[in-house]
Design a protein around this motif. Sequence first.
Motif, PDB file in Angstrom:
ATOM      1  N   GLY A  47     -63.857   5.731   5.909  1.00 52.07           N
ATOM      2  CA  GLY A  47     -63.831   7.073   6.494  1.00 52.07           C
ATOM      3  C   GLY A  47     -64.831   7.241   7.622  1.00 52.07           C
ATOM      4  N   ILE A  48     -66.071   6.860   7.392  1.00 48.54           N
ATOM      5  CA  ILE A  48     -67.088   7.015   8.431  1.00 48.54           C
ATOM      6  C   ILE A  48     -66.800   6.099   9.614  1.00 48.54           C
ATOM      7  CG2 ILE A  48     -68.739   5.372   7.426  1.00 48.54           C
ATOM      8  CD1 ILE A  48     -69.662   8.607   9.246  1.00 48.54           C
ATOM      9  N   THR A  49     -66.230   4.935   9.339  1.00 48.46           N
ATOM     10  CA  THR A  49     -65.893   4.020  10.425  1.00 48.46           C
ATOM     11  C   THR A  49     -64.782   4.598  11.297  1.00 48.46           C
ATOM     12  OG1 THR A  49     -66.504   2.153   9.017  1.00 48.46           O
ATOM     13  CG2 THR A  49     -65.179   1.661  10.959  1.00 48.46           C
ATOM     14  N   LEU A  50     -63.767   5.163  10.675  1.00 53.74           N
ATOM     15  CA  LEU A  50     -62.685   5.785  11.439  1.00 53.74           C
ATOM     16  C   LEU A  50     -63.192   7.021  12.194  1.00 53.74           C
ATOM     17  CD1 LEU A  50     -59.725   5.489   8.928  1.00 53.74           C
ATOM     18  CD2 LEU A  50     -60.117   4.152  11.001  1.00 53.74           C
ATOM     19  N   TYR A  51     -64.048   7.794  11.541  1.00 53.34           N
ATOM     20  CA  TYR A  51     -64.636   8.963  12.194  1.00 53.34           C
ATOM     21  C   TYR A  51     -65.421   8.542  13.434  1.00 53.34           C
ATOM     22  CZ  TYR A  51     -68.075  12.669  12.927  1.00 53.34           C
ATOM     23  OH  TYR A  51     -68.885  13.618  13.484  1.00 53.34           O
ATOM     24  N   LEU A  52     -66.258   7.521  13.299  1.00 56.12           N
ATOM     25  CA  LEU A  52     -67.035   7.041  14.443  1.00 56.12           C
ATOM     26  C   LEU A  52     -66.127   6.521  15.557  1.00 56.12           C
ATOM     27  CD1 LEU A  52     -70.047   5.217  12.785  1.00 56.12           C
ATOM     28  CD2 LEU A  52     -70.106   7.309  14.155  1.00 56.12           C
ATOM     29  N   SER A  53     -65.063   5.810  15.193  1.00 50.00           N
ATOM     30  CA  SER A  53     -64.178   5.273  16.230  1.00 50.00           C
ATOM     31  C   SER A  53     -63.459   6.392  16.982  1.00 50.00           C
ATOM     32  CB  SER A  53     -63.179   4.271  15.644  1.00 50.00           C
ATOM     33  OG  SER A  53     -62.317   4.894  14.729  1.00 50.00           O
ATOM     34  N   VAL A  54     -63.107   7.464  16.286  1.00 45.34           N
ATOM     35  CA  VAL A  54     -62.472   8.610  16.964  1.00 45.34           C
ATOM     36  C   VAL A  54     -63.485   9.292  17.882  1.00 45.34           C
ATOM     37  CG1 VAL A  54     -61.509  10.919  16.600  1.00 45.34           C
ATOM     38  CG2 VAL A  54     -60.712   9.002  15.215  1.00 45.34           C
TER      39      VAL A  54
END
Length: 99
Positions: free
Chosen positions: A46-53
Amino acid sequence: MFIYFFQINLIADMAETDRIAKEFLNGNFSALQPGAYLHSYPHNIGITLYLSVVYSIFSSNLFVPRIMNILFTTLISLLIYLIYHELKSKKNKKSIMEF
């Protein structure tokens, strides 16, 4: 302004999620493969996808996510206060009505 003047060094999970988020922007999803980091630690997806967005919308530095973290934390604190205030006022009204 505090976060602007005091830079942080990424270590451990934060360093990995930051690196993987930048890899996601380049189309490299190897961290999701069996045996890779996100496959072993799926709670960080989740945090990885959030950061990538966030990195795709803004730049690939941590300033914007840090500002967003401050805003979200402030908003959550405000919502908790409002819920508490609402519950407290209902309890007081109930106490007065019972009297």
